[in-house]
Design an enzyme around this catalytic site. Structure first.
Site: not given
Lengths: 125, 125
Positions: A71, A76, A91
């Site tokens: 995944s 940020h 996952c």
């Protein structure tokens, strides 16, 4: 790591957080964040496919992104506010997204962390 | 869209979901998913910086990823189970992550959607 009922067909765990009072120097240091996200991928026991980074706005804010076979991981940053957000979504039972999240947090040195868990599993119906 | 108290310094909204019973044909169609994520970026009123896609595993599963100036959008798919997960995380009052999320969902044609909201805002303390 609760959520849903019955057997899990896909195991998906998403740890995400909002980090206040981080070290602004690190938040604007592109190469440091790339090193951190690569190391976090290893700690998550995930397989790195690609890393990207983008600088936005006039204040040195950055997006650093890792696509993993399991995944994704993202950071940020808003250096002007000492603020950053982190997502570690992986996952598979073989992965440890919490350890990777904790590692990234330790490197950004926040004074306060709001952490959340999103269950991204598929359950047998 | 609740969460926290006081004035928001950074407005961040993250809509994410687990989609059951999607159309498997679409989940393994790389170019269709790229078109969908680009259109979703426009609907979110976000500025596209980069799109990437990766195929993983033997069953045609895909990760399609958009980095936008306002954060990120992702789609991960498991065509063998008709399962997909979607994240639309955008910053700024000018963006509409919910509309973009709803658009992606409409294109993947799930029978069931589990949708969640993560507040990624920074609040004045």
């Amino acid at each position: 790591m609760a959520g849903g009922v019955g057997a899990r067909v896909v195991v998906g765990r998403h740890i995400y957080g909002n980090l206040y009072g981080c070290d602004p120097q690190i938040l604007r240091d592109e190469s440091a964040l790339i090193t951190i996200i690569k190391e976090a991928t290893k700690i998550a026991n995930a397989m790195l496919l690609s890393v990207g980074s983008y600088r936005f706005g006039p204040n040195g804010g950055l997006t650093v992104f890792a696509i993993v076979a399991e995944s994704h991981i993202s950071i940020h940053t808003w250096p002007e506010y000492g603020f950053a957000t982190v997502d570690v979504y992986t996952c598979g039972d073989h992965t440890d997204p919490k350890a990777a999240f904790d590692y990234i947090v330790s490197k950004l040195k926040p004074q306060k962390v709001e952490a959340f868990f999103g269950d991204r599993s598929m359950y047998k119906e």
